[in-house]
Write a protein that holds these residues in place. Structure first.
Motif, PDB file in Angstrom:
ATOM      1  N   MET A 151      11.607  -7.243   5.162  1.00 20.85           N
ATOM      2  CA  MET A 151      10.234  -7.152   3.960  1.00 20.85           C
ATOM      3  C   MET A 151       9.835  -7.937   2.503  1.00 20.85           C
ATOM      4  SD  MET A 151       8.510  -3.408   5.637  1.00 20.85           S
ATOM      5  CE  MET A 151       7.715  -2.990   4.087  1.00 20.85           C
ATOM      6  N   THR A 152       9.305  -8.040   2.062  1.00 19.74           N
ATOM      7  CA  THR A 152       8.787  -7.826   1.326  1.00 19.74           C
ATOM      8  C   THR A 152       9.218  -6.826  -0.049  1.00 19.74           C
ATOM      9  OG1 THR A 152       7.183  -8.484   0.720  1.00 19.74           O
ATOM     10  CG2 THR A 152       8.668 -10.102   1.104  1.00 19.74           C
ATOM     11  N   VAL A 153       9.495  -7.085  -1.819  1.00 22.79           N
ATOM     12  CA  VAL A 153       9.657  -6.456  -2.641  1.00 22.79           C
ATOM     13  C   VAL A 153       8.152  -5.478  -1.741  1.00 22.79           C
ATOM     14  CG1 VAL A 153       9.972  -5.901  -5.139  1.00 22.79           C
ATOM     15  CG2 VAL A 153      11.283  -6.360  -3.339  1.00 22.79           C
ATOM     16  N   MET A 154       7.342  -6.149  -2.264  1.00 22.96           N
ATOM     17  CA  MET A 154       5.383  -6.560  -1.948  1.00 22.96           C
ATOM     18  C   MET A 154       5.433  -5.844  -1.364  1.00 22.96           C
ATOM     19  SD  MET A 154       2.683  -6.499  -3.766  1.00 22.96           S
ATOM     20  CE  MET A 154       2.258  -7.906  -5.032  1.00 22.96           C
ATOM     21  N   ASP A 155       5.760  -5.690   0.204  1.00 28.79           N
ATOM     22  CA  ASP A 155       5.289  -4.946   0.934  1.00 28.79           C
ATOM     23  C   ASP A 155       6.436  -3.703   1.204  1.00 28.79           C
ATOM     24  OD1 ASP A 155       4.570  -7.254   2.336  1.00 28.79           O
ATOM     25  OD2 ASP A 155       6.251  -8.300   3.173  1.00 28.79           O
ATOM     26  N   ASN A 156       7.076  -3.612   0.687  1.00 32.59           N
ATOM     27  CA  ASN A 156       7.569  -2.164   0.545  1.00 32.59           C
ATOM     28  C   ASN A 156       7.118  -1.262  -0.893  1.00 32.59           C
ATOM     29  OD1 ASN A 156       9.889  -2.355   2.319  1.00 32.59           O
ATOM     30  ND2 ASN A 156      11.485  -2.981   0.431  1.00 32.59           N
ATOM     31  N   TRP A 157       6.873  -1.895  -1.800  1.00 35.10           N
ATOM     32  CA  TRP A 157       6.053  -1.781  -2.703  1.00 35.10           C
ATOM     33  C   TRP A 157       4.441  -0.932  -2.239  1.00 35.10           C
ATOM     34  CZ3 TRP A 157       4.966   1.224  -7.128  1.00 35.10           C
ATOM     35  CH2 TRP A 157       3.603   1.300  -7.596  1.00 35.10           C
ATOM     36  N   VAL A 158       3.586  -1.662  -1.335  1.00 32.27           N
ATOM     37  CA  VAL A 158       2.463  -1.562  -0.950  1.00 32.27           C
ATOM     38  C   VAL A 158       3.067  -0.265   0.359  1.00 32.27           C
ATOM     39  CG1 VAL A 158       0.834  -2.117   0.675  1.00 32.27           C
ATOM     40  CG2 VAL A 158       1.521  -3.500  -1.208  1.00 32.27           C
ATOM     41  N   SER A 159       3.569  -0.209   0.965  1.00 37.54           N
ATOM     42  CA  SER A 159       4.176   1.203   1.974  1.00 37.54           C
ATOM     43  C   SER A 159       4.102   2.327   1.200  1.00 37.54           C
ATOM     44  CB  SER A 159       4.944   0.340   2.681  1.00 37.54           C
ATOM     45  OG  SER A 159       4.795  -0.654   3.962  1.00 37.54           O
ATOM     46  N   ALA A 160       5.103   1.708   0.168  1.00 37.60           N
ATOM     47  CA  ALA A 160       5.835   3.122  -0.205  1.00 37.60           C
ATOM     48  C   ALA A 160       4.202   4.062  -1.697  1.00 37.60           C
ATOM     49  CB  ALA A 160       6.656   2.987  -1.867  1.00 37.60           C
ATOM     50  N   ALA A 161       3.816   3.167  -1.717  1.00 37.17           N
ATOM     51  CA  ALA A 161       2.571   3.696  -2.372  1.00 37.17           C
ATOM     52  C   ALA A 161       1.498   4.215  -1.751  1.00 37.17           C
ATOM     53  CB  ALA A 161       1.654   2.413  -3.561  1.00 37.17           C
ATOM     54  N   CYS A 162       0.862   3.620  -0.185  1.00 39.33           N
ATOM     55  CA  CYS A 162       0.663   3.188   0.500  1.00 39.33           C
ATOM     56  C   CYS A 162       0.785   5.285   1.099  1.00 39.33           C
ATOM     57  CB  CYS A 162      -0.148   2.997   1.614  1.00 39.33           C
ATOM     58  SG  CYS A 162      -1.049   1.466   0.703  1.00 39.33           S
ATOM     59  N   ALA A 163       1.898   5.844   1.396  1.00 42.62           N
ATOM     60  CA  ALA A 163       2.934   6.695   1.592  1.00 42.62           C
ATOM     61  C   ALA A 163       1.841   7.922   0.631  1.00 42.62           C
ATOM     62  CB  ALA A 163       4.230   6.527   1.746  1.00 42.62           C
TER      63      ALA A 163
END
Length: 87
Positions: free
Chosen positions: A1-13
């Protein structure tokens, strides 16, 4: 996963959203078009407006395309503070 993927996942959560429905490329492309054709601070505002429209039922790709077209057709009247010239 990229930093963007991690950010989007965390923000969505955090917001109770499904990250699978996030059109990252669409939003980034729109932000680029607005930042380059209109003005930089308009990019996050356009992304917000896109989110409002999608939240009200608009198709993400269609709404982004409409805003990108608007940005591409925007008159070059705003001075660019970095370049010191008209855009």
């Amino acid at each position: 996963m990229t930093v963007m993927d991690n950010w989007v996942s965390a923000a969505c959560a955090e917001l109770g959203l499904d990250p699978a429905g996030v059109e990252v490329k669409v939003v980034l492309d729109l932000a680029r078009d607005v930042a380059h054709q209109v003005l930089r601070p308009g990019a996050p505002v356009a992304a917000y407006l896109l989110g409002v429209a999608v939240g009200r039922g608009a198709d993400p790709a269609e709404a982004a395309a409409r805003l990108a077209d608007l940005a591409r057709d925007w008159p070059d009247a705003e001075p660019d503070p970095v370049r010191g010239s008209e855009r």
